[in-house]
Design a protein around this motif. Structure first.
Motif, mmCIF file in Angstrom:
data_model
loop_
_atom_site.group_PDB
_atom_site.id
_atom_site.type_symbol
_atom_site.label_atom_id
_atom_site.label_comp_id
_atom_site.label_asym_id
_atom_site.label_seq_id
_atom_site.Cartn_x
_atom_site.Cartn_y
_atom_site.Cartn_z
ATOM 1 N N TYR A 1 0.344 9.843 -6.432
ATOM 2 C CA TYR A 1 0.639 8.573 -5.762
ATOM 3 C C TYR A 1 -0.610 7.799 -5.359
ATOM 4 O O TYR A 1 -0.512 6.622 -5.000
ATOM 5 C CB TYR A 1 1.544 8.816 -4.550
ATOM 6 C CG TYR A 1 2.983 9.005 -4.951
ATOM 7 C CD1 TYR A 1 3.842 7.915 -5.055
ATOM 8 C CD2 TYR A 1 3.483 10.263 -5.260
ATOM 9 C CE1 TYR A 1 5.159 8.074 -5.453
ATOM 10 C CE2 TYR A 1 4.807 10.436 -5.656
ATOM 11 C CZ TYR A 1 5.641 9.337 -5.748
ATOM 12 O OH TYR A 1 6.952 9.512 -6.151
ATOM 13 N N ARG A 2 -1.787 8.447 -5.385
ATOM 14 C CA ARG A 2 -3.054 7.776 -5.062
ATOM 15 C C ARG A 2 -2.948 6.932 -3.794
ATOM 16 O O ARG A 2 -3.124 5.713 -3.817
ATOM 17 C CB ARG A 2 -3.494 6.892 -6.226
ATOM 18 C CG ARG A 2 -3.640 7.576 -7.552
ATOM 19 C CD ARG A 2 -4.789 8.523 -7.637
ATOM 20 N NE ARG A 2 -6.082 7.927 -7.343
ATOM 21 C CZ ARG A 2 -7.226 8.555 -7.570
ATOM 22 N NH1 ARG A 2 -7.243 9.778 -8.089
ATOM 23 N NH2 ARG A 2 -8.373 7.982 -7.261
ATOM 24 N N PRO A 3 -2.653 7.548 -2.657
ATOM 25 C CA PRO A 3 -2.442 6.762 -1.443
ATOM 26 C C PRO A 3 -3.711 6.049 -0.977
ATOM 27 O O PRO A 3 -4.813 6.590 -1.060
ATOM 28 C CB PRO A 3 -2.020 7.817 -0.410
ATOM 29 C CG PRO A 3 -2.644 9.095 -0.899
ATOM 30 C CD PRO A 3 -2.572 8.999 -2.397
ATOM 31 N N ALA B 1 0.827 -1.207 0.000
ATOM 32 C CA ALA B 1 0.000 0.000 0.000
ATOM 33 C C ALA B 1 0.866 1.264 0.000
ATOM 34 O O ALA B 1 2.021 1.255 0.430
ATOM 35 C CB ALA B 1 -0.909 -0.001 1.219
ATOM 36 N N THR B 2 0.274 2.344 -0.480
ATOM 37 C CA THR B 2 0.905 3.657 -0.394
ATOM 38 C C THR B 2 0.208 4.463 0.700
ATOM 39 O O THR B 2 -1.017 4.510 0.753
ATOM 40 C CB THR B 2 0.820 4.410 -1.729
ATOM 41 O OG1 THR B 2 1.567 3.700 -2.722
ATOM 42 C CG2 THR B 2 1.385 5.823 -1.607
ATOM 43 N N VAL B 3 1.010 5.067 1.570
ATOM 44 C CA VAL B 3 0.492 5.895 2.659
ATOM 45 C C VAL B 3 1.100 7.285 2.531
ATOM 46 O O VAL B 3 2.314 7.420 2.364
ATOM 47 C CB VAL B 3 0.840 5.303 4.039
ATOM 48 C CG1 VAL B 3 0.331 6.219 5.152
ATOM 49 C CG2 VAL B 3 0.264 3.906 4.190
ATOM 50 N N MET B 4 0.281 8.307 2.621
ATOM 51 C CA MET B 4 0.778 9.684 2.612
ATOM 52 C C MET B 4 0.570 10.301 3.984
ATOM 53 O O MET B 4 -0.500 10.165 4.579
ATOM 54 C CB MET B 4 0.062 10.518 1.557
ATOM 55 C CG MET B 4 0.631 11.912 1.391
ATOM 56 S SD MET B 4 0.072 12.681 -0.161
ATOM 57 C CE MET B 4 0.936 14.266 -0.064
ATOM 58 N N GLN C 1 -10.480 8.516 -2.538
ATOM 59 C CA GLN C 1 -11.008 7.323 -1.870
ATOM 60 C C GLN C 1 -9.985 6.716 -0.900
ATOM 61 O O GLN C 1 -9.889 5.501 -0.751
ATOM 62 C CB GLN C 1 -11.471 6.262 -2.876
ATOM 63 C CG GLN C 1 -12.722 6.640 -3.650
ATOM 64 C CD GLN C 1 -12.459 7.719 -4.700
ATOM 65 O OE1 GLN C 1 -11.589 7.539 -5.553
ATOM 66 N NE2 GLN C 1 -13.200 8.809 -4.644
ATOM 67 N N ALA C 2 -9.220 7.581 -0.254
ATOM 68 C CA ALA C 2 -8.225 7.133 0.723
ATOM 69 C C ALA C 2 -8.863 6.932 2.093
ATOM 70 O O ALA C 2 -9.873 7.572 2.421
ATOM 71 C CB ALA C 2 -7.094 8.157 0.834
ATOM 72 N N LYS C 3 -8.287 6.033 2.874
ATOM 73 C CA LYS C 3 -8.613 5.965 4.298
ATOM 74 C C LYS C 3 -7.934 7.176 4.928
ATOM 75 O O LYS C 3 -6.737 7.165 5.178
ATOM 76 C CB LYS C 3 -8.092 4.665 4.912
ATOM 77 C CG LYS C 3 -8.707 3.389 4.346
ATOM 78 C CD LYS C 3 -8.130 2.184 5.067
ATOM 79 C CE LYS C 3 -8.685 0.896 4.509
ATOM 80 N NZ LYS C 3 -8.088 0.575 3.160
#
Length: 228
Positions: A116-118, A30-33, A192-194
């Protein structure tokens, strides 16, 4: 373990320029920002994020999987003056797909997020008061949208963090709300990120607030699968 850390610059060539870091683990995930210092007077969030970056650079922390995008000090100008910021940067992000950011810095920050669409967007803040004692304040709380898939995760993390906090008045609470114009709500609605906001309380000492910020960030990164 080899960790690839890339440094970039938001709003490059403008008076709002500020560094960001991309940390890639050895395997896909996953990607996290993570953002901190959107408000310049919320100094514990900035120190926690900077210490987190330093620990990654020194090999004291490791991203085992996925990608971490972290901006440890978004609003350099406000931070220098130790003010919230004028305008309030956290009211200038797009509120819908037809809306545009209303500040060069929020525009470039959201451009980076869109690139990056985290799967996760974590915004580190501070606030007045103790939310356990007063539901009208946000100090010591985690915020997310009531319709977000992150609600259950946020409740679990708050429960875990509170086990280590002896004084119940300083326990964290969960707040379910949107805030149009904020980075968190923009990430939730448009990417649509958490999306989660962390709020420590100015009522507590600076070292304690930094500790809570780092602890919560680490817990969230574990849940996202980036760290063990």
């Amino acid at each position: 373990m080899h960790i690839d850390i890339m440094k970039g610059e938001l709003a490059k060539g403008t008076k709002f320029h500020t560094p960001y870091y991309i940390v890639k683990g050895p395997t896909i995930g996953a990607t996290v920002m993570v953002t901190a210092g959107v408000h310049g007077n919320e100094t514990a969030s900035v120190k926690a994020a900077k210490q987190f970056v330093h620990s990654l650079q020194q090999g004291l922390l490791h991203v085992q999987k996925g990608t971490l995008v972290i901006v440890p000090l978004v609003n350099q100008q406000a931070y220098t003056k130790r003010i919230r910021g004028v305008p309030d940067l956290n009211r200038t992000f797009p509120s819908s797909a037809h809306d545009k950011p209303r500040h060069p810095l929020s525009a470039d920050l959201f451009r980076l997020a869109a690139q990056y669409r985290p799967a996760w967007y974590i915004d580190m803040h501070e606030a007045n008061g103790l939310s356990r004692l007063n539901p009208k304040v946000l100090g010591q709380s985690l915020l997310t949208d009531r319709r977000s898939p992150s609600v259950k995760i946020v409740r679990q993390i708050v429960k875990r963090i509170n086990r280590s906090i002896e004084r119940q008045a300083t326990h964290f609470t969960v707040r379910l709300r949107e805030l149009s114009g904020s980075g968190r709500t923009a990430a939730a609605r448009l990417l649509q990120a958490k999306a989660i906001t962390v709020e420590t309380s100015w009522s507590l000492s600076h070292p304690i607030r930094v500790k809570y910020q780092k602890n919560i960030l680490r817990q969230l990164l574990k849940r996202a699968g980036l760290m063990h």
